[in-house]
Design a protein around this motif. Structure first.
Motif, PDB file in Angstrom:
ATOM      1  N   GLY A  70      -0.137   3.974   0.834  1.00  0.00           N
ATOM      2  CA  GLY A  70      -0.273   4.789   1.990  1.00  0.00           C
ATOM      3  C   GLY A  70       0.221   4.508   3.234  1.00  0.00           C
ATOM      4  N   CYS A  71      -0.129   3.304   3.771  1.00  0.00           N
ATOM      5  CA  CYS A  71       0.456   2.505   5.082  1.00  0.00           C
ATOM      6  C   CYS A  71       1.430   1.730   4.820  1.00  0.00           C
ATOM      7  N   CYS A 118      -6.956   0.691  -0.064  1.00  0.00           N
ATOM      8  CA  CYS A 118      -6.579   0.003   1.069  1.00  0.00           C
ATOM      9  C   CYS A 118      -7.394  -0.449   1.975  1.00  0.00           C
ATOM     10  N   CYS A 137      -5.985   1.259   5.451  1.00  0.00           N
ATOM     11  CA  CYS A 137      -5.617   2.802   5.683  1.00  0.00           C
ATOM     12  C   CYS A 137      -6.608   3.747   4.672  1.00  0.00           C
ATOM     13  N   CYS A 168       0.649  -1.284   0.028  1.00  0.00           N
ATOM     14  CA  CYS A 168       0.061  -0.011   0.135  1.00  0.00           C
ATOM     15  C   CYS A 168       0.656   1.197   0.095  1.00  0.00           C
ATOM     16  N   TYR A 175      -6.271   4.239   1.357  1.00  0.00           N
ATOM     17  CA  TYR A 175      -5.706   4.850   0.549  1.00  0.00           C
ATOM     18  C   TYR A 175      -6.153   4.402  -0.927  1.00  0.00           C
TER      19      TYR A 175
HETATM   20 ZN   LIG Z   1      -2.864   1.288   3.377  1.00  0.00          ZN
END
Ligand SMILES: [Zn+2]
Lengths: 319, 286
Positions: free
Chosen positions: B34-35, B51, B54, B32, B56
């Motif tokens: 994002g995270c 995701c 998170c 991911c 995303y």
């Molecule tokens: Zn994520």
């Protein structure tokens, strides 16, 4: 004293030499008229050579010249009884754009334009001619008013671009520009746009959707500044000169690309050398342009505007 | 020891071990953005590349986007064969375009056409940011203008998903002029009573955000999408000030009144479908 650009230094040097000889003739009573005449002939050749073969980068310098005439200079020369009106009625008054009504050849018109300053103080007040959303919204307010009262609209374009600032983003710079493009597309009155200096990207275009687009000979119109293009293409803004050529930003290039209608000539050495002459050249094209547009009905005008923009672009079909 | 064990267990409980990752074919796993958690790609795809941890929203390619929205086998593509010229004879431009054509399987950075969403017909355009960063040149302007014009003629709505870094520099002023071309098409469409919905996805900036993306009857965005006119770096240089992290995000634009709504991708079809229903011609009753 006019600011001297790099490419015109040989001309200025020669002119100084001639002036020197003339002074000497006067002071010393020695006749140098033959020498002076030779140099003057050489000057004529030099001027024709330099001013007749301006490179894109030279024109960029002319378009940005500190003394280059601005929107208000042309308003003063070409129109009568101009009254400027302020404010977008939403947030504030952006002095990077001026707008108002005036008479042009005894007919009421709406005039709008980017406005640079001529000195630091005025430039700060006018944000160097780089508008915020409220500037574009003020312009739109005037366009709608022009439509209501059936006045043709004349837009002068002269900006490095829309201001890239925090507040500008917060107040919707994108929306303000986009809205102008869309609303200008539908205006039921003739719209004439004239690039008089720098036409910088979306910030220029937001006053630039019209029935006829003209450019002064040494003005530029580009999607990105030569410096910006150079730093993206060659990772070095020093290549701006090269980018100015590659990006095809001059009036001559854009006429070839079928993006503009007319090139308005400039006096030798640029618009700032002779404002009266420049205004006269501009007047000629503007009058013809207006006359040709006034004969159309609203439907014709809108249809032609669509046809005009529809054909801009280059693509091919595969398989 | 125990603590270590549990710590490890916890750390790897929901995600495959290094060994497992090494054993699986490449492309099976996805980290991911994002995270940074690692998921099976199929799991992420099932969640439309949002995701599960998170939220995303990963970029979607044009045809994947179409799959997430349109009823099966209803999408019919328009002007697929349009491809770019090299109007400025820009050095290296054709090669760059060819490279992205091979990479994406697209002829240009936008797919246009029509299909049905829950049985409701709509014209559609979706930009693909993996093709020249979604930059807008003549072909993108032309395809969008034609799609809008088709929508006007057919009397159907127009939905666009934008993703663009701005103008296509290699086409110079012709790329800028695509902003006006599309704006005029949209004006004509709007005057005819047509419904336009714009959904801005990551990133929607420059000339695209300053033209068709911002003039829908409804302007939406996906969560976290970067939306703005000028680039962050240029603004920071200009105002000599560091900008906040959330500057020019979808949420920032919503807060500043520039968007109607931020819509999660998992709810997108539902929201669009409902809007189409609200605007059905010949009676708006539920
Ligand atoms: Zn994520």
């Amino acid at each position: 004293m006019k600011q001297v650009l790099e490419f015109e230094k040989p001309i200025v040097n020669l002119k100084e030499k001639i002036a020197e000889l003339k002074r000497f003739t006067k002071d010393s009573e020695i006749d140098l008229s033959e020498e002076i005449s030779t140099l003057e002939k050489r000057l004529a050749v030099l001027e024709a050579d330099i001013y007749g073969n301006l490179k894109p980068w030279d024109r960029v310098q002319l378009a940005r010249h500190a003394e280059r005439p601005t929107t208000l200079d042309y308003i003063d020369k070409l129109f009568e009884d101009f009254i400027e009106f302020h404010g977008d009625r939403l947030f504030g008054d952006d002095e990077a754009i001026v707008a108002g009504i005036a008479y042009y050849k005894d007919k009421p018109v709406t005039v709008i334009g980017h406005q640079r300053g001529k000195d630091t103080k005025e430039n700060i007040r006018r944000n160097f001619g780089m508008p915020h959303p409220e500037g574009y919204r003020k312009a739109l307010r005037h366009m709608k008013q022009a439509e209501k009262f059936s006045r043709p609209i004349i837009c002068f374009i002269d900006t490095k671009g829309a201001y890239p600032g925090k507040a500008a983003e917060e107040r919707g710079q994108s929306e303000a520009i986009a809205r102008n493009l869309m609303e200008m597309a539908g205006l039921t009155v003739p719209v004439i746009c004239i690039v008089i200096g720098e036409g910088g990207s979306g910030g220029a275009l937001a006053l630039g959707v019209g029935d006829q687009i003209h450019m002064l000979e040494n003005s530029t119109y580009s999607v990105i500044s030569p410096e910006g293009a150079a730093s993206i293409l060659w990772k070095d803004s020093a290549y701006a000169q090269r980018a100015a050529e590659t990006m095809k930003i001059t009036a001559y290039d854009l006429k070839k690309l079928n993006v503009i209608d007319n090139i308005i000539p400039e006096p030798k050495g640029g618009a700032h050398r002779d404002l009266d002459q420049q205004a006269a050249y501009l007047d000629e094209v503007l009058e013809k342009s207006l006359q040709s547009l006034m004969q159309y009905s609203v439907d014709q005008l809108l249809e032609q505007r669509w046809e005009k923009y529809k054909q801009i672009g280059e693509y091919k079909t595969v398989q | 020891m125990l603590k270590d064990f549990f710590g490890k267990r916890k750390k790897y409980a929901s995600i495959p071990s290094e060994q497992a990752k090494a054993d699986v074919p490449e492309g099976l796993m996805q980290k991911c953005s994002g995270c940074h958690k690692i998921y099976y790609r199929k799991e992420m795809n099932k969640n439309l590349q949002v995701c599960p941890n998170c939220g995303y929203h990963h970029p979607l390619q044009a045809w994947d986007r179409i799959d997430t929205l349109f009823d099966d086998d209803t999408f019919e593509e328009w002007d697929q064969a349009l491809t770019t010229g090299n109007p400025l004879a820009f050095p290296g431009y054709e090669e760059k375009v060819e490279k992205d054509q091979k990479k994406t399987g697209l002829n240009e950075g936008v797919v246009t056409g029509k299909g049905t969403i829950d049985g409701q017909a709509t014209a559609f355009a979706v930009m693909d940011s993996s093709f020249r960063m979604g930059s807008m040149g003549s072909v993108i302007g032309e395809k969008i203008a034609r799609a809008v014009e088709n929508a006007r003629v057919e009397g159907i709505p127009f939905i666009i998903f934008t993703a663009s870094g701005g103008a296509r520099m290699q086409e110079g002023l012709l790329s800028l002029m695509q902003m006006s071309k599309t704006a005029i098409a949209i004006k004509r469409f709007s005057e005819s009573g047509g419904l336009m919905i714009s959904v801005m996805t990551h990133p929607t900036t420059g000339g695209v955000s300053a033209s068709f993306a911002s003039i829908g009857d409804y302007n939406f965005a996906e969560p976290g999408a970067l939306i703005g006119f000028a680039g962050r770096r240029i603004i920071e240089q200009t105002i000599r000030e560091k900008l906040p992290d959330d500057f020019q995000t979808a949420e920032f634009q919503l807060k500043h009144g520039q968007l109607d709504k931020v819509v999660n991708r998992l709810e997108m079809k539902e929201v669009l479908s409902l809007l189409l229903k609200f605007h059905q011609k010949g009676g708006n009753e539920k």
